[in-house]
Scaffold this motif. Sequence first.
Motif, mmCIF file in Angstrom:
data_model
loop_
_atom_site.group_PDB
_atom_site.id
_atom_site.type_symbol
_atom_site.label_atom_id
_atom_site.label_comp_id
_atom_site.label_asym_id
_atom_site.label_seq_id
_atom_site.Cartn_x
_atom_site.Cartn_y
_atom_site.Cartn_z
ATOM 1 N N ARG A 36 0.830 -1.216 0.000
ATOM 2 C CA ARG A 36 0.000 0.000 0.000
ATOM 3 C C ARG A 36 0.855 1.253 0.000
ATOM 4 O O ARG A 36 0.627 2.182 -0.803
ATOM 5 N N ILE A 37 1.855 1.313 0.877
ATOM 6 C CA ILE A 37 2.635 2.548 0.961
ATOM 7 C C ILE A 37 3.507 2.736 -0.286
ATOM 8 O O ILE A 37 3.738 3.858 -0.725
ATOM 9 N N ARG A 38 3.991 1.644 -0.878
ATOM 10 C CA ARG A 38 4.757 1.773 -2.118
ATOM 11 C C ARG A 38 3.874 2.266 -3.258
ATOM 12 O O ARG A 38 4.330 3.016 -4.126
ATOM 13 N N LYS A 39 2.614 1.887 -3.246
ATOM 14 C CA LYS A 39 1.692 2.290 -4.299
ATOM 15 C C LYS A 39 1.178 3.706 -4.097
ATOM 16 O O LYS A 39 1.074 4.490 -5.052
ATOM 17 N N GLU A 40 0.874 4.061 -2.854
ATOM 18 C CA GLU A 40 0.184 5.315 -2.581
ATOM 19 C C GLU A 40 1.087 6.428 -2.058
ATOM 20 O O GLU A 40 0.749 7.608 -2.202
ATOM 21 N N ARG A 41 2.247 6.092 -1.483
ATOM 22 C CA ARG A 41 3.033 7.115 -0.793
ATOM 23 C C ARG A 41 4.493 7.148 -1.233
ATOM 24 O O ARG A 41 5.363 7.575 -0.477
ATOM 25 N N ASP A 42 4.770 6.719 -2.437
ATOM 26 C CA ASP A 42 6.130 6.791 -2.970
ATOM 27 C C ASP A 42 6.405 8.236 -3.378
ATOM 28 O O ASP A 42 5.803 8.759 -4.321
ATOM 29 N N CYS A 43 7.336 8.889 -2.695
ATOM 30 C CA CYS A 43 7.561 10.321 -2.914
ATOM 31 C C CYS A 43 8.091 10.623 -4.308
ATOM 32 O O CYS A 43 7.829 11.700 -4.854
ATOM 33 N N LEU A 44 8.818 9.696 -4.927
ATOM 34 C CA LEU A 44 9.285 9.943 -6.295
ATOM 35 C C LEU A 44 8.119 9.921 -7.280
ATOM 36 O O LEU A 44 8.048 10.757 -8.189
#
Length: 323
Positions: free
Chosen positions: A260-268
């Motif tokens: 979830r965080i890699r999908k929704e909150r990846d800053c790049l």
Amino acid sequence: MQLSREQLLQAYRRMATIRAFEERLHDVIATGEVAGFTHLYCGQEAVAVGVCEHLDTEDKIVSTHRGHGHCLAKGCDVQGMMKEIWGSTEGLCKGKGGSMHIADVDKGMLGANGIVGAGAPIAVGAALSNKLDGEGRVAIAFSGDGACNQGTTFEAMNMAVVTNAPCIFVFENNHYSEHTGDDYAVGTANDIASRAEAFGMRVWRADGCDFFAVYETMRELLEYVRAGNGPAAVEFDTERFYGHFEGDPQNYRGDGELDRIRKERDCLQIFRRRATEAGLLETDALDELNKAAHADVEAAVEAARAAPRPTAEDVLTDVYVTY
């Protein structure tokens, strides 16, 4: 504040370099080629770059055990850092600092620190030095949600207020102090910033996964501190993609949490989306920066592999400083 095209490209290049640096280390460490504990910064790149893009070499930062991103954002040499992690005498600290103790004073990077919360007092000292210089420079202590529970951090915040030091406490809340969630370990209802507020300093809060939010927050905060208003603090809500240390299986994570965080909150990815949708940058330009970052990191790995190692005679050098 509108950033120029050049500023946007530089910011993304630095974020992409941090990501490439850390992911390459993740691969290499698994082979046993690099010794010692390593703590990767992937996921938090927007904080380091959003903060450091406002600074020059005379502004000081103090980092944590998860410090590679801060070093690179402050302008430390990629090859010098990689050689340091490999233990080479050509590293930034001649191979004696390693992953958790990289420093480059010429860049205003006063060092990473393996002791949680130990950087805050150092930053206050640097801030007091800057105050005496009278040039409007600041010192920044990067800390996490673990360091916010340390007495050293409390004492440093109090001293900064008492002395009106131009010190900024940047709390990167990635929600895990090693393996313990902030909902359990932080008593102030997951609100780290309010702790700094209790000492009498002004605080800010922002999304640490959004470079533009970090950059704008730091612009306002730095204007306040550089004007002589004393210390300040900011809490950036962010995420780390890898474990506390390399080899951490992250069994404390919830089902699907990392996905979830890699999908929704990846800053790049957030940077790319915002910059391209606003017509500020093109996808091709960003892709080229990614390629360049990976090429730089790969060259650094090859240089580190070939770099000289310490000899027995090196053991007794740099032990004491002669004034």
